[in-house]
Design an enzyme around this catalytic site. Structure first.
Site, PDB file in Angstrom:
ATOM      1  N   CYS A   4       0.665  -1.056  -0.014  1.00 45.63           N
ATOM      2  CA  CYS A   4      -0.015  -0.108  -0.285  1.00 45.63           C
ATOM      3  C   CYS A   4       0.656   1.340  -0.045  1.00 45.63           C
ATOM      4  CB  CYS A   4      -1.140  -0.013   1.216  1.00 45.63           C
ATOM      5  SG  CYS A   4      -1.758   1.619   1.401  1.00 45.63           S
ATOM      6  N   ASP A  30       0.387  16.971  -0.872  1.00 42.01           N
ATOM      7  CA  ASP A  30      -0.362  15.863  -2.258  1.00 42.01           C
ATOM      8  C   ASP A  30       0.935  16.102  -3.281  1.00 42.01           C
ATOM      9  OD1 ASP A  30      -3.180  14.605  -3.130  1.00 42.01           O
ATOM     10  OD2 ASP A  30      -1.668  15.129  -4.851  1.00 42.01           O
ATOM     11  N   HIS A  46      -4.144   1.190   8.609  1.00 47.46           N
ATOM     12  CA  HIS A  46      -4.639   0.575   7.168  1.00 47.46           C
ATOM     13  C   HIS A  46      -6.071   0.420   7.285  1.00 47.46           C
ATOM     14  CE1 HIS A  46      -4.564  -0.335   2.946  1.00 47.46           C
ATOM     15  NE2 HIS A  46      -5.314  -1.167   3.175  1.00 47.46           N
ATOM     16  N   GLY A  91     -13.300   8.904  -7.243  1.00 51.86           N
ATOM     17  CA  GLY A  91     -12.320   9.273  -7.355  1.00 51.86           C
ATOM     18  C   GLY A  91     -11.294   8.913  -6.576  1.00 51.86           C
ATOM     19  N   HIS A  96      -6.514   3.659   0.899  1.00 51.49           N
ATOM     20  CA  HIS A  96      -6.262   3.900   2.036  1.00 51.49           C
ATOM     21  C   HIS A  96      -6.839   5.113   2.651  1.00 51.49           C
ATOM     22  CE1 HIS A  96      -3.012   3.542   5.326  1.00 51.49           C
ATOM     23  NE2 HIS A  96      -3.650   4.629   5.812  1.00 51.49           N
ATOM     24  N   HIS A  98      -8.278   8.702   3.739  1.00 51.73           N
ATOM     25  CA  HIS A  98      -7.524   9.919   4.007  1.00 51.73           C
ATOM     26  C   HIS A  98      -8.360  10.826   3.560  1.00 51.73           C
ATOM     27  CE1 HIS A  98      -7.341   8.584  -0.346  1.00 51.73           C
ATOM     28  NE2 HIS A  98      -7.144   9.664  -0.555  1.00 51.73           N
ATOM     29  N   HIS A 100      -8.534  14.879   1.661  1.00 49.65           N
ATOM     30  CA  HIS A 100      -7.757  16.007   1.292  1.00 49.65           C
ATOM     31  C   HIS A 100      -8.304  17.301   1.827  1.00 49.65           C
ATOM     32  CE1 HIS A 100      -6.990  13.773  -2.707  1.00 49.65           C
ATOM     33  NE2 HIS A 100      -8.014  12.923  -2.131  1.00 49.65           N
TER      34      HIS A 100
HETATM   35  P1  5GP Z   1      -7.415   9.826  -3.972  1.00 46.36           P
HETATM   36  O1  5GP Z   1      -7.705   9.977  -5.405  1.00 46.36           O
HETATM   37  O2  5GP Z   1      -7.318   8.370  -3.323  1.00 46.36           O
HETATM   38  O3  5GP Z   1      -8.809  10.304  -3.192  1.00 46.36           O
HETATM   39  O4  5GP Z   1      -6.262  10.496  -3.447  1.00 46.36           O
HETATM   40  C1  5GP Z   1      -5.064  10.120  -3.553  1.00 46.36           C
HETATM   41  C2  5GP Z   1      -4.057  11.458  -3.570  1.00 46.36           C
HETATM   42  O5  5GP Z   1      -2.886  10.794  -3.356  1.00 46.36           O
HETATM   43  C3  5GP Z   1      -4.068  11.963  -4.945  1.00 46.36           C
HETATM   44  O6  5GP Z   1      -4.439  13.344  -4.840  1.00 46.36           O
HETATM   45  C4  5GP Z   1      -2.599  11.867  -5.551  1.00 46.36           C
HETATM   46  O7  5GP Z   1      -2.120  13.086  -6.079  1.00 46.36           O
HETATM   47  C5  5GP Z   1      -1.927  11.477  -4.210  1.00 46.36           C
HETATM   48  N1  5GP Z   1      -0.812  10.778  -4.249  1.00 46.36           N
HETATM   49  C6  5GP Z   1      -0.394   9.636  -5.031  1.00 46.36           C
HETATM   50  N2  5GP Z   1       0.677   9.206  -4.842  1.00 46.36           N
HETATM   51  C7  5GP Z   1       1.246  10.001  -3.985  1.00 46.36           C
HETATM   52  C8  5GP Z   1       2.518  10.029  -3.483  1.00 46.36           C
HETATM   53  O8  5GP Z   1       3.565   9.267  -3.649  1.00 46.36           O
HETATM   54  N3  5GP Z   1       3.032  10.954  -2.591  1.00 46.36           N
HETATM   55  C9  5GP Z   1       2.018  11.858  -2.235  1.00 46.36           C
HETATM   56  N4  5GP Z   1       2.445  12.935  -1.495  1.00 46.36           N
HETATM   57  N5  5GP Z   1       0.887  11.970  -2.726  1.00 46.36           N
HETATM   58  C10 5GP Z   1       0.480  10.910  -3.567  1.00 46.36           C
HETATM   59 ZN    ZN Z   2      -2.355   1.194   3.553  1.00 48.28          ZN
END
Ligand code: 5GP
Ligand code: ZN
Length: 112
Positions: A4, A30, A46, A91, A96, A98, A100
């Protein structure tokens, strides 16, 4: 070693710009920011998504309030949007749990 991405960041196997850390949450920048401020509040545990939270996790959400307040006050962020994506259609790209936090400009209708 976990597969992960966020677990690997939490384990410090992968680098990140860290804004806050405690026993429940890691707050990082991000990698692909959608606004001048784009922070990720990542649960240390997790959990695949918000949908898998149980009453056992209630302390996490209570603690999140404190963490968001602390980080935003410290960084002078007075207007912001918190987003939680559940599932691919919404989206979510990293399975995992989280949040934003987006700020620093007039935000579009849909972000993150
Ligand atoms: P989700 O799309 O799952 O809601 O958000 C995942 C976020 O993780 C995205 O905004 C993406 O830009 C960010 N992200 C993906 N890979 C990495 C990484 O390796 N490092 C960081 N800091 N952010 C990441
Ligand atoms: Zn995880």
């Amino acid at each position: 070693m976990s597969t992960c991405l966020f677990c690997r960041i939490i384990a410090k196997e992968l680098p990140a710009t860290v804004f806050y850390e405690d026993e429940n949450w890691l707050v990082i920048a991000d990698i692909n920011p959608q606004a001048p401020w784009h922070l990720l509040f990542i649960s240390k545990e997790h959990i695949p998504s918000f949908q898998e939270l149980t009453p056992r996790h209630s302390h996490l959400l209570a603690n999140l309030v404190e963490v968001v307040h602390q980080v935003t006050v410290r960084e002078g962020i007075s207007s912001y949007r918190l987003i939680n994506n559940v599932g691919v259609d919404a989206g979510q790209s990293v399975p995992h749990f989280h949040w934003h936090l987006l700020a620093g400009k007039e935000l579009d209708d849909f972000l993150a």
